[in-house]
Design a protein around this motif. Sequence first.
Motif, PDB file in Angstrom:
ATOM      1  N   MET A 136       0.843  -1.196   0.000  1.00  0.00           N
ATOM      2  CA  MET A 136       0.000   0.000   0.000  1.00  0.00           C
ATOM      3  C   MET A 136       0.882   1.251   0.000  1.00  0.00           C
ATOM      4  O   MET A 136       2.038   1.186   0.379  1.00  0.00           O
ATOM      5  N   ALA A 137       0.280   2.386  -0.404  1.00  0.00           N
ATOM      6  CA  ALA A 137       1.029   3.635  -0.495  1.00  0.00           C
ATOM      7  C   ALA A 137       1.599   4.035   0.868  1.00  0.00           C
ATOM      8  O   ALA A 137       1.071   3.664   1.907  1.00  0.00           O
ATOM      9  N   GLU A 138       2.674   4.812   0.803  1.00  0.00           N
ATOM     10  CA  GLU A 138       3.308   5.302   2.027  1.00  0.00           C
ATOM     11  C   GLU A 138       2.420   6.370   2.677  1.00  0.00           C
ATOM     12  O   GLU A 138       1.800   7.179   1.977  1.00  0.00           O
ATOM     13  N   ILE A 139       2.366   6.365   4.004  1.00  0.00           N
ATOM     14  CA  ILE A 139       1.582   7.392   4.705  1.00  0.00           C
ATOM     15  C   ILE A 139       2.450   8.638   4.837  1.00  0.00           C
ATOM     16  O   ILE A 139       3.557   8.578   5.363  1.00  0.00           O
ATOM     17  N   THR A 140       1.937   9.773   4.346  1.00  0.00           N
ATOM     18  CA  THR A 140       2.791  10.967   4.292  1.00  0.00           C
ATOM     19  C   THR A 140       2.324  12.104   5.208  1.00  0.00           C
ATOM     20  O   THR A 140       3.030  13.073   5.373  1.00  0.00           O
ATOM     21  N   THR A 141       1.133  12.020   5.776  1.00  0.00           N
ATOM     22  CA  THR A 141       0.700  13.114   6.659  1.00  0.00           C
ATOM     23  C   THR A 141       0.325  12.551   8.038  1.00  0.00           C
ATOM     24  O   THR A 141      -0.082  11.390   8.160  1.00  0.00           O
ATOM     25  N   ASN A 142       0.432  13.409   9.067  1.00  0.00           N
ATOM     26  CA  ASN A 142       0.042  12.992  10.417  1.00  0.00           C
ATOM     27  C   ASN A 142      -1.433  12.623  10.458  1.00  0.00           C
ATOM     28  O   ASN A 142      -1.843  11.705  11.172  1.00  0.00           O
ATOM     29  N   PHE A 143      -2.240  13.348   9.664  1.00  0.00           N
ATOM     30  CA  PHE A 143      -3.678  13.071   9.672  1.00  0.00           C
ATOM     31  C   PHE A 143      -3.946  11.668   9.126  1.00  0.00           C
ATOM     32  O   PHE A 143      -4.795  10.939   9.646  1.00  0.00           O
ATOM     33  N   ASP A 144      -3.235  11.270   8.076  1.00  0.00           N
ATOM     34  CA  ASP A 144      -3.423   9.913   7.540  1.00  0.00           C
ATOM     35  C   ASP A 144      -2.994   8.863   8.569  1.00  0.00           C
ATOM     36  O   ASP A 144      -3.642   7.813   8.692  1.00  0.00           O
ATOM     37  N   VAL A 148      -7.177  -3.671  -0.714  1.00  0.00           N
ATOM     38  CA  VAL A 148      -6.741  -2.681   0.275  1.00  0.00           C
ATOM     39  C   VAL A 148      -5.864  -1.685  -0.468  1.00  0.00           C
ATOM     40  O   VAL A 148      -4.859  -2.071  -1.067  1.00  0.00           O
ATOM     41  N   ALA A 149      -6.276  -0.426  -0.488  1.00  0.00           N
ATOM     42  CA  ALA A 149      -5.511   0.628  -1.166  1.00  0.00           C
ATOM     43  C   ALA A 149      -5.869   1.960  -0.530  1.00  0.00           C
ATOM     44  O   ALA A 149      -6.974   2.139  -0.017  1.00  0.00           O
ATOM     45  N   MET A 150      -4.917   2.888  -0.581  1.00  0.00           N
ATOM     46  CA  MET A 150      -5.087   4.139   0.153  1.00  0.00           C
ATOM     47  C   MET A 150      -4.888   5.348  -0.745  1.00  0.00           C
ATOM     48  O   MET A 150      -3.848   5.470  -1.406  1.00  0.00           O
ATOM     49  N   LEU A 151      -5.882   6.214  -0.765  1.00  0.00           N
ATOM     50  CA  LEU A 151      -5.686   7.510  -1.417  1.00  0.00           C
ATOM     51  C   LEU A 151      -4.544   8.237  -0.736  1.00  0.00           C
ATOM     52  O   LEU A 151      -4.417   8.130   0.482  1.00  0.00           O
ATOM     53  N   PRO A 152      -3.715   8.979  -1.468  1.00  0.00           N
ATOM     54  CA  PRO A 152      -3.897   9.376  -2.859  1.00  0.00           C
ATOM     55  C   PRO A 152      -3.190   8.492  -3.900  1.00  0.00           C
ATOM     56  O   PRO A 152      -2.832   9.002  -4.960  1.00  0.00           O
ATOM     57  N   ASP A 153      -3.037   7.180  -3.620  1.00  0.00           N
ATOM     58  CA  ASP A 153      -2.387   6.309  -4.613  1.00  0.00           C
ATOM     59  C   ASP A 153      -3.245   5.080  -4.846  1.00  0.00           C
ATOM     60  O   ASP A 153      -3.299   4.193  -3.990  1.00  0.00           O
ATOM     61  N   LEU A 154      -3.899   5.016  -5.973  1.00  0.00           N
ATOM     62  CA  LEU A 154      -4.742   3.866  -6.293  1.00  0.00           C
ATOM     63  C   LEU A 154      -4.018   2.970  -7.297  1.00  0.00           C
ATOM     64  O   LEU A 154      -3.376   3.478  -8.231  1.00  0.00           O
ATOM     65  N   PRO A 155      -4.123   1.646  -7.112  1.00  0.00           N
ATOM     66  CA  PRO A 155      -3.331   0.713  -7.928  1.00  0.00           C
ATOM     67  C   PRO A 155      -3.996   0.390  -9.269  1.00  0.00           C
ATOM     68  O   PRO A 155      -4.166  -0.781  -9.617  1.00  0.00           O
ATOM     69  N   PHE A 156      -4.382   1.427 -10.017  1.00  0.00           N
ATOM     70  CA  PHE A 156      -5.058   1.222 -11.303  1.00  0.00           C
ATOM     71  C   PHE A 156      -4.477   2.177 -12.341  1.00  0.00           C
ATOM     72  O   PHE A 156      -4.160   3.334 -12.022  1.00  0.00           O
ATOM     73  N   PRO A 157      -4.400   1.726 -13.588  1.00  0.00           N
ATOM     74  CA  PRO A 157      -3.946   2.634 -14.654  1.00  0.00           C
ATOM     75  C   PRO A 157      -4.938   3.777 -14.851  1.00  0.00           C
ATOM     76  O   PRO A 157      -6.122   3.655 -14.504  1.00  0.00           O
ATOM     77  N   ALA A 158      -4.461   4.854 -15.456  1.00  0.00           N
ATOM     78  CA  ALA A 158      -5.333   6.007 -15.752  1.00  0.00           C
ATOM     79  C   ALA A 158      -6.509   5.558 -16.605  1.00  0.00           C
ATOM     80  O   ALA A 158      -6.379   4.693 -17.476  1.00  0.00           O
ATOM     81  N   GLY A 159      -7.681   6.161 -16.331  1.00  0.00           N
ATOM     82  CA  GLY A 159      -8.861   5.925 -17.163  1.00  0.00           C
ATOM     83  C   GLY A 159      -9.453   4.536 -17.058  1.00  0.00           C
ATOM     84  O   GLY A 159     -10.084   4.055 -17.996  1.00  0.00           O
ATOM     85  N   SER A 160      -9.283   3.867 -15.911  1.00  0.00           N
ATOM     86  CA  SER A 160      -9.736   2.473 -15.785  1.00  0.00           C
ATOM     87  C   SER A 160     -11.240   2.326 -15.559  1.00  0.00           C
ATOM     88  O   SER A 160     -11.782   1.240 -15.740  1.00  0.00           O
ATOM     89  N   PHE A 161     -11.928   3.392 -15.112  1.00  0.00           N
ATOM     90  CA  PHE A 161     -13.314   3.224 -14.656  1.00  0.00           C
ATOM     91  C   PHE A 161     -14.239   4.266 -15.290  1.00  0.00           C
ATOM     92  O   PHE A 161     -13.841   5.407 -15.545  1.00  0.00           O
ATOM     93  N   ARG A 167      -3.392  22.205   3.595  1.00  0.00           N
ATOM     94  CA  ARG A 167      -3.899  21.153   2.702  1.00  0.00           C
ATOM     95  C   ARG A 167      -5.422  21.070   2.743  1.00  0.00           C
ATOM     96  O   ARG A 167      -6.019  20.320   1.971  1.00  0.00           O
ATOM     97  N   ASP A 168      -6.053  21.788   3.676  1.00  0.00           N
ATOM     98  CA  ASP A 168      -7.489  21.598   3.874  1.00  0.00           C
ATOM     99  C   ASP A 168      -8.294  22.378   2.830  1.00  0.00           C
ATOM    100  O   ASP A 168      -7.748  23.222   2.096  1.00  0.00           O
ATOM    101  N   PHE A 169      -9.573  22.076   2.751  1.00  0.00           N
ATOM    102  CA  PHE A 169     -10.468  22.800   1.854  1.00  0.00           C
ATOM    103  C   PHE A 169     -11.739  23.143   2.627  1.00  0.00           C
ATOM    104  O   PHE A 169     -12.102  22.443   3.578  1.00  0.00           O
ATOM    105  N   PRO A 170     -12.459  24.214   2.217  1.00  0.00           N
ATOM    106  CA  PRO A 170     -13.687  24.572   2.925  1.00  0.00           C
ATOM    107  C   PRO A 170     -14.737  23.493   2.725  1.00  0.00           C
ATOM    108  O   PRO A 170     -15.014  23.092   1.588  1.00  0.00           O
ATOM    109  N   ARG A 171     -15.308  23.033   3.808  1.00  0.00           N
ATOM    110  CA  ARG A 171     -16.323  21.971   3.736  1.00  0.00           C
ATOM    111  C   ARG A 171     -17.688  22.601   3.441  1.00  0.00           C
ATOM    112  O   ARG A 171     -18.601  22.585   4.261  1.00  0.00           O
TER     113      ARG A 171
END
Length: 274
Positions: free
Chosen positions: A1-9, A95-108, A177-181
């Motif tokens: 799975m992708a590496e965890i890069t933020t404290n929030f993750d 099992v996969a974690m945003l922001p890295d999904l194990p699929f090629p571009a345009g798969s869905f 990194r946040d956005f207005p909810r």
Amino acid sequence: MAEITTNFDSYERRMWAGRAAAYTRSAASLCGAVRDQVLDLAEVAGGKRMLDVGTGPGTLAAAAAALGAVVTAVDAEPSMAEATRLAVPGADVRVAMLPDLPFPAGSFDAVTANFVLNHVGDPAAAARELARVTAAGGRVAVSVWPQPPPPLQALWGEVVADSGIPLPEAPRVEADRDFPRTPEGLAALLRAAGLEAVRVETVSWTHRVDPEAWWSGPANGLGAMGTRMLDLPPGSVALIRAAFDRGIAPHLDGDGRVGLPTSAVLACGRPAAG
Ligand SMILES: C[S@@+](CC[C@H](N)C(=O)[O-])C[C@H]1O[C@@H](n2cnc3c(N)ncnc32)[C@H](O)[C@@H]1O
């Protein structure tokens, strides 16, 4: 799975660990209330390749499979992925974690993330990844809880204040990194991710839930409330529980269920033509 890069993750991985059953009992029906609207916004239909990201116990994945979609589902939490494997036997569940999904571009053709962008440490990168795996002509549909919180979610803050128990601040996404909810904030996040024809809607309803089921989420460590209660001595938890009982008393219906207004912000968009 992708590496965890933020404290929030990191916090999110600890918070969800092993908690699929606790979520299914407490908050899954709340999140599932907008299931059909999110599937509609993603234009999920029979034969389409659908990806449900942060699938939890597979509420959207199961409904998409029932529509005849070809379902793939991912979650960062293994107990959630296992619950979805059981609930949606024909789905490809990983099992996969945003922001890295194990699929090629345009798969869905249809990509959904129901109440997931409010659980990631880098929402902009997560939204870009949802857009990346969506095919030209496909749709991304997402939902988040608004800020300020509607009465159902605001109840927890009122309960804590009434209990008199000091709790630490709830963990938050780093400010830069946040956005207005808000509808505008979510639309801007999707546009910045490269999505076009972005549409946003706010859905409001009264959530009705058994009080014991509702309490069981935080009592089992779920959510910002649950993680902050984990280390409290039993006497403090009992005071919060007493405040919870006082808080919900005016909102109990004849069946003994809590009924409180809530709302969600839903949005969809399609990848920019290449
Ligand atoms: C509030 S639950 C929503 C579950 C489901 N979408 C639903 O509607 O019931 C959030 C889910 O997102 C998952 N999640 C949190 N962060 C994630 C990430 N970075 N990548 C993938 N899944 C994530 C959690 O494990 C959890 O299952």
